[in-house]
Design a protein around this motif. Structure first.
Motif, mmCIF file in Angstrom:
data_model
loop_
_atom_site.group_PDB
_atom_site.id
_atom_site.type_symbol
_atom_site.label_atom_id
_atom_site.label_comp_id
_atom_site.label_asym_id
_atom_site.label_seq_id
_atom_site.Cartn_x
_atom_site.Cartn_y
_atom_site.Cartn_z
ATOM 1 N N ASP A 247 0.822 -1.217 0.000
ATOM 2 C CA ASP A 247 0.000 0.000 0.000
ATOM 3 C C ASP A 247 0.853 1.262 0.000
ATOM 4 O OD1 ASP A 247 -2.264 -1.569 0.028
ATOM 5 O OD2 ASP A 247 -2.631 -1.347 2.195
ATOM 6 N N GLU A 248 2.078 1.164 0.475
ATOM 7 C CA GLU A 248 2.983 2.308 0.462
ATOM 8 C C GLU A 248 3.510 2.610 -0.937
ATOM 9 O OE1 GLU A 248 6.023 1.352 3.270
ATOM 10 O OE2 GLU A 248 4.787 1.835 5.025
ATOM 11 N N GLY A 249 3.256 1.687 -1.888
ATOM 12 C CA GLY A 249 3.674 1.913 -3.264
ATOM 13 C C GLY A 249 4.744 0.978 -3.772
ATOM 14 N N TYR A 250 5.232 0.090 -2.912
ATOM 15 C CA TYR A 250 6.209 -0.890 -3.369
ATOM 16 C C TYR A 250 5.518 -1.939 -4.233
ATOM 17 C CZ TYR A 250 9.517 1.030 0.032
ATOM 18 O OH TYR A 250 10.352 1.863 0.721
ATOM 19 N N GLN A 251 6.256 -2.461 -5.217
ATOM 20 C CA GLN A 251 5.684 -3.460 -6.119
ATOM 21 C C GLN A 251 5.690 -4.854 -5.498
ATOM 22 O OE1 GLN A 251 7.555 -3.288 -9.985
ATOM 23 N NE2 GLN A 251 7.421 -1.045 -10.076
ATOM 24 N N PHE A 252 6.620 -5.116 -4.591
ATOM 25 C CA PHE A 252 6.715 -6.455 -4.012
ATOM 26 C C PHE A 252 7.351 -6.411 -2.630
ATOM 27 C CE2 PHE A 252 10.779 -5.875 -6.183
ATOM 28 C CZ PHE A 252 11.693 -6.389 -5.281
ATOM 29 N N CYS A 253 7.167 -7.495 -1.901
ATOM 30 C CA CYS A 253 7.866 -7.739 -0.634
ATOM 31 C C CYS A 253 8.750 -8.965 -0.831
ATOM 32 C CB CYS A 253 6.893 -8.025 0.501
ATOM 33 S SG CYS A 253 5.610 -6.808 0.758
ATOM 34 N N SER A 254 9.823 -9.035 -0.100
ATOM 35 C CA SER A 254 10.671 -10.228 -0.127
ATOM 36 C C SER A 254 10.992 -10.633 1.300
ATOM 37 C CB SER A 254 11.970 -9.963 -0.914
ATOM 38 O OG SER A 254 12.674 -8.858 -0.363
ATOM 39 N N LEU A 255 11.397 -11.861 1.466
ATOM 40 C CA LEU A 255 11.849 -12.322 2.781
ATOM 41 C C LEU A 255 12.718 -13.560 2.634
ATOM 42 C CD1 LEU A 255 10.029 -15.035 3.588
ATOM 43 C CD2 LEU A 255 8.353 -13.330 4.254
ATOM 44 N N TYR A 256 13.559 -13.775 3.637
ATOM 45 C CA TYR A 256 14.384 -14.978 3.748
ATOM 46 C C TYR A 256 13.722 -15.930 4.732
ATOM 47 C CZ TYR A 256 18.681 -13.206 1.476
ATOM 48 O OH TYR A 256 19.618 -12.757 0.575
#
Length: 285
Positions: A247-256
């Protein structure tokens, strides 16, 4: 094949950013480190200087190396990097000749393994697997069975709790830090507005936003105390934070994730995280 070493994160980014962004989710770790260092006005005099270098031709680097001592060397390759078999050998030779000490290496599995073998072969040294990881990417949050409560940003009144939980997280992750380090990190993260808590009458789970890149951000520091586990709180916390990041405008999230924990891997996939590559951490002795 040659090595180029750089004095600053800004100069290094200028040379490597284009190829690192081609695999942005996979390279969230080196990119996040570089963007953070490039934004800082000056190096911390209490910490050793970071190390930045590339291997390849002057105009076409195929291997990027970043290290913030005493942490492991982070290595990344261009899409055609593994085809250039001399890059890793050139890098290893340079590091050894320069007397640069490396506690371990982290990177995509095949790349890190090649580096570890080259680093230890000549003198019969050993390398051991410290952690097998998987990198995930989420573009859209899938509906989860949300538990009672709500996500909120941590405040300085939460500092003692967040400090304790970051310390406990570091122990669980087999990367233990001191209580002082945990306190300092908690204070910094809260001041940045990057620690979030799931509250159901009381605080029951935690997750953090870290390493923002051009188009994504990483979810990290996911921790739920043992007494609140297996109740769905962590799923609700991570899903809500992931949606907030989008919602902040990032296209994706990532995680390890730690591959030794199949439960967490399954939970993340149910909320929309998809595996993009396997990563591994090797330690040298």
């Amino acid at each position: 094949m040659e090595i180029q070493q750089f004095d600053t994160a800004k100069a290094f980014l200028k040379k490597t950013e284009e190829f690192l962004l081609k695999k942005e989710a996979i390279n969230n770790l080196p990119l996040g480190i570089l963007y953070r260092l490039a934004s800082e006005k000056e190096n911390n005099p209490d910490h050793p200087s970071p190390f930045f270098a590339t291997a390849g031709s002057k105009n076409h680097p195929v291997l990027a190396m970043v290290m913030t001592p005493p942490k492991n060397l982070v290595i990344s390759c261009a899409e055609d990097g593994l085809k250039s078999s001399g890059a890793i050998q050139t890098a290893v030779s340079f590091l050894k000749e320069s007397g640069i000490q490396i506690p371990g290496v982290i990177g995509e599995r095949e790349l890190a393994e090649q580096f570890a073998r080259k680093w230890t072969e000549p003198h019969g040294g050993n390398f051991t697997v410290h952690m097998e990881q998987r990198i995930y990417r989420l573009d859209k949050v899938s509906p989860v069975s949300e538990k009672p409560g709500h996500l909120r940003m941590a405040t300085m009144s939460d500092l003692p709790l967040v400090s304790d939980w970051i310390y406990a997280f570091s122990v669980d992750a087999n990367e233990p830090m001191s209580c002082k380090e945990a306190h300092e990190l908690a204070q910094k993260k809260i001041q940045q507005g990057s620690i979030f808590l799931w509250e159901d009458q009381m605080v029951v789970s935690m997750a953090g936003k870290s390493r923002p890149t051009k188009n994504g951000a990483t979810v990290s520091l996911v921790y739920t105390p043992p007494e609140y586990r297996q109740k769905g709180y962590a799923s609700s916390c991570v899903a809500a934070l992931s949606q907030r990041i989008l919602d902040e405008g990032y296209q994706f999230c990532s995680l390890y994730t730690d591959m030794a924990n199949p439960t967490s891997n399954s939970i993340y996939m149910k909320m929309g995280y998809q595996p993009v590559t396997d990563s591994i951490v090797y330690r040298f002795s």
